[in-house]
Write a protein that holds these residues in place. Structure first.
Motif, PDB file in Angstrom:
ATOM      1  N   THR A 218      10.880 -62.006  34.917  1.00  0.00           N
ATOM      2  CA  THR A 218      11.045 -61.274  33.662  1.00  0.00           C
ATOM      3  C   THR A 218      12.406 -60.599  33.651  1.00  0.00           C
ATOM      4  OG1 THR A 218      10.212 -59.434  32.310  1.00  0.00           O
ATOM      5  CG2 THR A 218       9.856 -59.296  34.684  1.00  0.00           C
ATOM      6  N   ASP A 219      12.988 -60.472  32.457  1.00  0.00           N
ATOM      7  CA  ASP A 219      14.312 -59.859  32.328  1.00  0.00           C
ATOM      8  C   ASP A 219      14.243 -58.336  32.267  1.00  0.00           C
ATOM      9  OD1 ASP A 219      15.607 -62.299  32.329  1.00  0.00           O
ATOM     10  OD2 ASP A 219      15.422 -62.565  30.167  1.00  0.00           O
ATOM     11  N   SER A 220      13.041 -57.778  32.229  1.00  0.00           N
ATOM     12  CA  SER A 220      12.901 -56.318  32.190  1.00  0.00           C
ATOM     13  C   SER A 220      12.123 -55.845  33.409  1.00  0.00           C
ATOM     14  CB  SER A 220      12.187 -55.890  30.910  1.00  0.00           C
ATOM     15  OG  SER A 220      10.901 -56.497  30.839  1.00  0.00           O
ATOM     16  N   TYR A 221      12.300 -54.578  33.757  1.00  0.00           N
ATOM     17  CA  TYR A 221      11.593 -54.015  34.916  1.00  0.00           C
ATOM     18  C   TYR A 221      10.195 -53.570  34.503  1.00  0.00           C
ATOM     19  CZ  TYR A 221      10.341 -51.225  38.950  1.00  0.00           C
ATOM     20  OH  TYR A 221       9.681 -50.729  40.049  1.00  0.00           O
ATOM     21  N   ILE A 222       9.196 -54.012  35.252  1.00  0.00           N
ATOM     22  CA  ILE A 222       7.800 -53.613  35.025  1.00  0.00           C
ATOM     23  C   ILE A 222       7.314 -52.915  36.288  1.00  0.00           C
ATOM     24  CG2 ILE A 222       5.457 -54.410  34.538  1.00  0.00           C
ATOM     25  CD1 ILE A 222       6.703 -56.815  33.107  1.00  0.00           C
ATOM     26  N   ASN A 223       6.885 -51.689  36.135  1.00  0.00           N
ATOM     27  CA  ASN A 223       6.527 -50.900  37.311  1.00  0.00           C
ATOM     28  C   ASN A 223       5.131 -51.258  37.842  1.00  0.00           C
ATOM     29  OD1 ASN A 223       5.698 -49.419  34.785  1.00  0.00           O
ATOM     30  ND2 ASN A 223       4.600 -48.205  36.300  1.00  0.00           N
ATOM     31  N   ASP A 224       4.845 -50.731  39.041  1.00  0.00           N
ATOM     32  CA  ASP A 224       3.529 -50.855  39.687  1.00  0.00           C
ATOM     33  C   ASP A 224       3.160 -52.292  40.045  1.00  0.00           C
ATOM     34  OD1 ASP A 224       3.056 -48.181  39.769  1.00  0.00           O
ATOM     35  OD2 ASP A 224       1.875 -48.113  37.930  1.00  0.00           O
ATOM     36  N   LEU A 225       4.118 -53.037  40.605  1.00  0.00           N
ATOM     37  CA  LEU A 225       3.807 -54.392  41.067  1.00  0.00           C
ATOM     38  C   LEU A 225       2.753 -54.347  42.183  1.00  0.00           C
ATOM     39  CD1 LEU A 225       4.274 -57.432  41.116  1.00  0.00           C
ATOM     40  CD2 LEU A 225       6.234 -57.049  42.641  1.00  0.00           C
ATOM     41  N   ALA A 226       2.779 -53.293  42.995  1.00  0.00           N
ATOM     42  CA  ALA A 226       1.789 -53.174  44.067  1.00  0.00           C
ATOM     43  C   ALA A 226       0.381 -53.076  43.498  1.00  0.00           C
ATOM     44  CB  ALA A 226       2.101 -51.953  44.925  1.00  0.00           C
ATOM     45  N   LEU A 227       0.227 -52.281  42.440  1.00  0.00           N
ATOM     46  CA  LEU A 227      -1.081 -52.144  41.792  1.00  0.00           C
ATOM     47  C   LEU A 227      -1.539 -53.477  41.223  1.00  0.00           C
ATOM     48  CD1 LEU A 227      -3.423 -50.479  40.560  1.00  0.00           C
ATOM     49  CD2 LEU A 227      -1.918 -50.018  38.610  1.00  0.00           C
ATOM     50  N   LEU A 228      -0.642 -54.205  40.589  1.00  0.00           N
ATOM     51  CA  LEU A 228      -1.007 -55.483  39.980  1.00  0.00           C
ATOM     52  C   LEU A 228      -1.370 -56.512  41.049  1.00  0.00           C
ATOM     53  CD1 LEU A 228       1.756 -55.640  37.220  1.00  0.00           C
ATOM     54  CD2 LEU A 228      -0.607 -54.868  36.996  1.00  0.00           C
ATOM     55  N   THR A 229      -0.644 -56.491  42.168  1.00  0.00           N
ATOM     56  CA  THR A 229      -0.964 -57.407  43.272  1.00  0.00           C
ATOM     57  C   THR A 229      -2.360 -57.114  43.806  1.00  0.00           C
ATOM     58  OG1 THR A 229       1.375 -57.567  43.854  1.00  0.00           O
ATOM     59  CG2 THR A 229      -0.223 -58.217  45.539  1.00  0.00           C
ATOM     60  N   HIS A 230      -2.678 -55.837  43.931  1.00  0.00           N
ATOM     61  CA  HIS A 230      -4.009 -55.445  44.396  1.00  0.00           C
ATOM     62  C   HIS A 230      -5.086 -55.940  43.438  1.00  0.00           C
ATOM     63  CE1 HIS A 230      -6.284 -52.892  47.217  1.00  0.00           C
ATOM     64  NE2 HIS A 230      -7.099 -52.707  46.204  1.00  0.00           N
ATOM     65  N   LYS A 231      -4.808 -55.848  42.132  1.00  0.00           N
ATOM     66  CA  LYS A 231      -5.790 -56.307  41.147  1.00  0.00           C
ATOM     67  C   LYS A 231      -5.981 -57.824  41.222  1.00  0.00           C
ATOM     68  CE  LYS A 231      -5.419 -52.639  37.675  1.00  0.00           C
ATOM     69  NZ  LYS A 231      -6.879 -52.344  37.684  1.00  0.00           N
ATOM     70  N   VAL A 232      -4.895 -58.568  41.397  1.00  0.00           N
ATOM     71  CA  VAL A 232      -5.000 -60.024  41.529  1.00  0.00           C
ATOM     72  C   VAL A 232      -5.849 -60.380  42.748  1.00  0.00           C
ATOM     73  CG1 VAL A 232      -3.717 -62.151  41.985  1.00  0.00           C
ATOM     74  CG2 VAL A 232      -2.825 -60.484  40.350  1.00  0.00           C
ATOM     75  N   LYS A 233      -5.585 -59.696  43.852  1.00  0.00           N
ATOM     76  CA  LYS A 233      -6.345 -59.945  45.076  1.00  0.00           C
ATOM     77  C   LYS A 233      -7.835 -59.720  44.855  1.00  0.00           C
ATOM     78  CE  LYS A 233      -7.174 -56.765  47.815  1.00  0.00           C
ATOM     79  NZ  LYS A 233      -7.184 -55.581  48.697  1.00  0.00           N
ATOM     80  N   ASP A 234      -8.184 -58.629  44.152  1.00  0.00           N
ATOM     81  CA  ASP A 234      -9.595 -58.316  43.925  1.00  0.00           C
ATOM     82  C   ASP A 234     -10.235 -59.267  42.919  1.00  0.00           C
ATOM     83  OD1 ASP A 234      -9.498 -56.276  45.734  1.00  0.00           O
ATOM     84  OD2 ASP A 234      -9.260 -54.682  44.254  1.00  0.00           O
ATOM     85  N   ILE A 235      -9.486 -59.599  41.854  1.00  0.00           N
ATOM     86  CA  ILE A 235     -10.039 -60.487  40.826  1.00  0.00           C
ATOM     87  C   ILE A 235     -10.367 -61.851  41.407  1.00  0.00           C
ATOM     88  CG2 ILE A 235      -9.469 -61.738  38.700  1.00  0.00           C
ATOM     89  CD1 ILE A 235      -7.844 -59.238  37.846  1.00  0.00           C
ATOM     90  N   GLN A 236      -9.440 -62.376  42.235  1.00  0.00           N
ATOM     91  CA  GLN A 236      -9.629 -63.714  42.804  1.00  0.00           C
ATOM     92  C   GLN A 236     -10.314 -63.684  44.167  1.00  0.00           C
ATOM     93  OE1 GLN A 236      -9.014 -66.524  41.251  1.00  0.00           O
ATOM     94  NE2 GLN A 236      -8.215 -65.507  39.428  1.00  0.00           N
ATOM     95  N   ASN A 237     -10.609 -62.470  44.663  1.00  0.00           N
ATOM     96  CA  ASN A 237     -11.243 -62.309  45.974  1.00  0.00           C
ATOM     97  C   ASN A 237     -10.463 -63.066  47.058  1.00  0.00           C
ATOM     98  OD1 ASN A 237     -13.099 -61.361  47.827  1.00  0.00           O
ATOM     99  ND2 ASN A 237     -14.570 -63.015  47.464  1.00  0.00           N
ATOM    100  N   LEU A 238      -9.168 -62.760  47.156  1.00  0.00           N
ATOM    101  CA  LEU A 238      -8.274 -63.433  48.090  1.00  0.00           C
ATOM    102  C   LEU A 238      -8.124 -62.614  49.363  1.00  0.00           C
ATOM    103  CD1 LEU A 238      -5.453 -64.410  45.550  1.00  0.00           C
ATOM    104  CD2 LEU A 238      -7.391 -65.822  46.309  1.00  0.00           C
ATOM    105  N   ASN A 239      -8.037 -63.312  50.469  1.00  0.00           N
ATOM    106  CA  ASN A 239      -7.829 -62.624  51.750  1.00  0.00           C
ATOM    107  C   ASN A 239      -6.360 -62.381  52.046  1.00  0.00           C
ATOM    108  OD1 ASN A 239     -10.525 -62.362  52.454  1.00  0.00           O
ATOM    109  ND2 ASN A 239     -10.599 -64.408  53.357  1.00  0.00           N
ATOM    110  N   LEU A 240      -5.480 -63.185  51.444  1.00  0.00           N
ATOM    111  CA  LEU A 240      -4.050 -63.047  51.709  1.00  0.00           C
ATOM    112  C   LEU A 240      -3.280 -63.406  50.441  1.00  0.00           C
ATOM    113  CD1 LEU A 240      -1.716 -62.606  53.734  1.00  0.00           C
ATOM    114  CD2 LEU A 240      -1.880 -65.032  54.312  1.00  0.00           C
ATOM    115  N   LEU A 241      -2.429 -62.484  49.991  1.00  0.00           N
ATOM    116  CA  LEU A 241      -1.690 -62.707  48.743  1.00  0.00           C
ATOM    117  C   LEU A 241      -0.280 -62.152  48.856  1.00  0.00           C
ATOM    118  CD1 LEU A 241      -1.503 -63.491  45.710  1.00  0.00           C
ATOM    119  CD2 LEU A 241      -2.414 -61.194  45.194  1.00  0.00           C
TER     120      LEU A 241
END
Length: 878
Positions: A218-241
């Motif tokens: 993306t050409d703009s800065y979007i904050n809280d990538l750590a939070l979004l990564t955590h949500k992806v991990k939980d949504i997909q029930n991933l062990n490593l992301l």
């Protein structure tokens, strides 16, 4: 100038820790090394709380003489302020909660603890120092704590974080404010980025591990990538992301791991970042998004530990039974070693079947004990090899429901070990199995060998101890053995308590290893072949206990164990309590990994003393005394079930089978602790004192007296008189104080005391009474009076007397004797008296006593004074 700083892209833990550090260093200035995360910027912008921060731009860095760094130990994460690190005149203080790595900043003061957030460490220090925290300050600190621990839910959260949260709430922390800045609705940009990450997930198989990589640009800065990564991990029930996102002109990496095979902090370090084994991040420089992804895959090839093979979890050597043995022998082995199944082997030692406890029980019920095992065994079994990936056990043990999997050598087919369901489940779900009440979906899976403690060991241990462990590991690598440091050393390492009692366990020949280790250090060895143990004494006198990993069985309750070679799991299972059944591997690819098969870490966190098996107090009743010792030493509690087992052992009187020597040894260990009177009180409450002597009854005055003995022992120890006392003997005197002389003799004989110690206990009070009468017989006591009254008493009786005295004047007299009078004696010797013309005989004793008494009264101050005194008083006497 003093400056407090933190890492680039500061989060709330940084802000909170800086604020707390300001209370410890009130003269210091707060300086951010770079930008902050958006939620921190928003807080600083909209908050009513005033802050005073300096900008790094044009800041006089060269004037900094003390740099306080919080929430990081990485040189390249403090921006321009790292220039201070190169100045020899500048001092560095660090407060951090991240794991140790070799490249960490070297500092004069380093405070690092295993906590979910650095602010927890800071709060603990403020509480310890009694520094007050205002409600606004408590709110900021709570923001840091709740953000870094995901509201106290991450796997790195500790009991200390919960206590810090409780304390901050008691100081007025506003949870509404915390919720406003941590639990916020996703912005439009964040929703878009979340969908991009979910849509772009790619799965790669690296060394048997599924690696998920999500990318976006993306050409703009979007904050809280750590939070979004955590949500992806939980949504997909991933062990490593891994999330790799280009925002504006930079590429950002965020990683989350639930598995041991990948330490994402190590991966992030390759990109200039850092973090924890389960959560890390990095700002990637000079790489495009696709270059960063390619580099990540290459790094993972190096960093991912190979998937564990069955050899890592199997029990070896395996207990097995020949197909020609009677069923009664299978029953004997299962009962003796607590086994639910046995491999059955043919005459060549190859497995041909299994016999389970259930089948054996039915055969015994049908009076088939004399039949051969082959008649009832299960013959259609699956076997595995030592290098088989452990995941293949699932199909054999869980789907096919085979009780155990025999492990055989590829080339010979001979039995070398067994793998059980508990081995598999402990490997797969080691930590989650120990956390009741959590759901399986999204569960943070941590294996039994889930934790590297190398950083903790480097941080807590002296260099010579760490070098000893490195050398032991190298020696075992050369010999083809595995070596572990075990027991109380590991327990105390995790509790941050110094313990120099090193116990090593070897999967292999422990005595051979001990000899090789001693050769390496040019030390010496004393071995005990029956128990397969040895003691290595290094040139500086430091001792290392070495044992072969072993199985133990007991012929009858309270007997000494029978020993044979086993695995590390066997060895740990035979130990007394879960908190002592911990090990750290010192060699191989799992070097410095903490091994916890039985929930010892959980019990340390919960401050609980728990046995590993229900017959623990039956097989070895002395464990009851050790349970009390650990409970009182660490301020833990004996677990509810363990307490019930102990009480049952008391009711069944299993302690009557113990030899007096074993009981005495446990009592001596108790009485060497800091507060033995508490342990005695606990023994009394559990009914254990009656096994020493049934007439021992303790009331409140008795407990108060035992506490005074403790005070007297502490007083004497701090004097460093050079004349040691057997403190345990003083406590026994206190314990037996109300017994009749004949009962004291019975108790002493039961414990197997030596005659000289028994005499002190039985006759000691009478000797003390005589000394006391001499002291009170005169109004104005001279030093000589005090000396003559107390000299007949051994150190143990002096301590008992000190605890017995009520009048301060009498205590002062005893203290005066111990500290100043006891060692007074004449400088002159018999040879000197001969030179002075005296004839040898009783006169010599009379002369030397007179000289000593004159010195006690302060009349004689030098050797010359003594000579003149003898010439004047005894000239011409025979």
């Amino acid at each position: 100038m003093q400056v407090i700083t933190t890492h680039l892209n500061a989060d709330f833990d940084c802000l909170a820790s800086m604020l707390a550090a300001k209370k410890l260093y009130p003269e210091a200035r707060l300086v951010f090394p770079g930008s902050h995360e958006k939620n921190v910027r928003d807080f600083l912008k909209y908050s009513d709380i005033s802050f005073s921060f300096d900008r790094l731009r044009n800041f006089p860095i060269e004037e900094i003489d003390l740099l306080i760094v919080v929430d990081t130990r990485k040189r390249d994460r403090i921006g321009e302020l790292q220039r201070v690190l190169d100045r020899p005149d500048a001092k560095i203080h660090i407060y951090d909660h991240h794991p140790f790595v070799e490249s960490d900043i070297k500092a004069e003061k380093v405070v690092v603890e295993e906590r979910g957030a650095t602010v927890t460490i800071m709060v603990e220090i403020l509480r310890e120092k009694g520094i007050d925290i205002l409600p606004d300050e408590a709110t900021i600190m709570a923001l840091g704590l709740y953000e870094d621990t995901a509201s106290l839910t991450t796997t790195t959260t500790t009991v200390h974080d919960f206590r810090a949260a409780e304390f901050l709430l008691s100081k007025g922390a506003n949870l509404s404010t915390v919720s406003d800045f941590i639990s916020r609705e996703l912005s439009t940009g964040q929703v878009w980025l979340l969908n991009e990450l979910l849509r772009s997930i790619e799965t790669h198989k690296i060394k048997g591990v599924e690696v998920n990589i999500a990318t976006a640009s993306t050409d703009s800065y979007i904050n809280d990538l750590a939070l979004l990564t955590h949500k992806v991990k939980d949504i997909q029930n991933l062990n490593l992301l891994f999330s790799i996102v280009r925002m504006e002109e930079r590429v950002y990496l965020v990683a989350r791991s639930r598995i041991e095979a990948v330490d994402v902090a190590e991966v992030a370090m390759e990109f200039g970042g850092g973090g924890h084994p389960t959560a890390s991040s990095a700002t990637v420089r000079d790489l495009t998004l696709f270059q960063a992804k390619d580099k990540l895959l290459k790094v993972l090839q190096e960093k991912i530990h190979s998937v564990d093979e069955i050899r890592e979890i199997m029990s070896t050597p395996a207990k097995a039974i020949s197909e020609d043995e009677p069923i009664s022998e299978a029953r004997k082995l299962m009962v003796m070693f607590g086994l639910n199944a046995l491999p059955v082997t043919n005459e060549n030692g190859k497995p041909v079947g299994l016999i389970t406890r259930q089948v054996m029980g039915k055969a015994v019920h049908h009076q088939m004990e004399k039949e051969k095992v082959r008649e009832v065994m299960s013959g259609d079994i699956a076997t595995v090899f030592p290098d088989t990936p452990f995941q293949e056990l699932s199909g054999i043990l869980l789907e096919k429901k085979q009780a155990i999997a025999p492990v055989i050598q590829r080339d010979t087919g001979l039995l070398v070990g067994v793998a059980s369901r508990s081995d598999l489940l402990n490997k797969l779900y080691g930590e989650s199995l120990k956390k009741p009440g959590t759901s399986s979906k999204g569960q943070e899976i941590r294996y039994a060998h889930s934790k590297s403690v190398k950083g903790l060991m480097r941080e807590r241990l002296a260099q010579r101890i760490f070098h000893l462990f490195e050398t032991a590991g190298n020696v075992c690598d050369e010999m083809g053995f595995n070596v572990y440091v075990v027991g109380g050393f590991v327990r105390d390492l995790l509790l941050r308590i110094e313990n120099l009692d090193v116990d090593l366990v070897v999967e292999g020949n422990g005595i051979q290893f001990a000899r090789r280790l001693a050769e390496t250090f040019e030390g010496r060895v004393h071995s005990h072949k029956r128990f397969q143990t040895a003691v290595v004494t290094l040139p500086d006198g430091f001792k290392v206990d070495v044992a072969t990993a072993r199985l133990e069985s007991y012929e009858h309750p309270a007997a000494l164990p029978m020993v044979e070679q086993g695995s590390i799991r066997n060895d740990l299972y035979r130990r007394d309590f879960t908190i002592n059944a911990l090990a750290i591997k010192l060699n191989g690819k799992k070097a410095y990994r903490l091994i916890d098969f039985f929930g010892g870490q959980k019990d340390l966190r919960e401050k609980a003393v728990r046995v590993l098996q229900n017959l623990s107090f039956v097989e070895d009743p002395t464990r009851a005394f050790r349970a009390i010792r650990f409970e009182q030493r660490f301020n833990f509690e004996i677990g509810k079930h363990t307490l019930a087992l102990l009480n049952n052992a008391v009711r069944k009187k299993h302690f009557d089978r113990l030899s007096g020597g074993r009981v005495l040894n446990e009592l001596i260990l108790m009485f060497r602790e800091k507060e033995p009177h508490r342990m005695i009180k606990r023994m009394a409450s559990l009914g254990l004192l009656e096994f020493i002597h049934p007439a021992i009854k303790l009331n409140e005055p008795d407990m108060a007296f035992l506490k005074r003995i403790n005070e007297a022992v502490v007083w004497y120890t701090l004097l460093y008189t050079g004349k040691p006392a057997k403190e345990w003997l003083v406590y026994l005197m206190g314990l037996f104080r109300n017994l009749e002389p004949s009962q004291k003799v019975e108790a002493c004989e039961k414990l197997g005391l030596l005659d000289r110690n028994m005499k002190i206990i039985v006759e000691g009070k009478e000797w003390i009474s005589r000394a006391g009468k001499l002291l009170v017989s005169k109004r104005n006591l001279t030093p000589t009076d005090i000396y003559e009254a107390l000299t007949p008493l051994q150190p143990e009786l002096l301590l008992y007397m000190m605890a017995s005295l009520e009048k301060e004047e009498a205590k002062k007299q005893l203290s005066y004797y111990v500290t100043q009078l006891r060692d007074v004696k004449a400088e002159l010797s018999g040879k000197d008296l001969l030179k002075l013309g005296l004839t040898p005989g009783p006169i010599f004793t009379e002369v030397l006593d007179a000289v000593r008494n004159a010195k006690l009264e302060g009349i004689l101050l030098s050797r010359e004074d003594e000579i003149n005194f003898v010439k004047e008083k005894f000239a011409g006497k025979d």
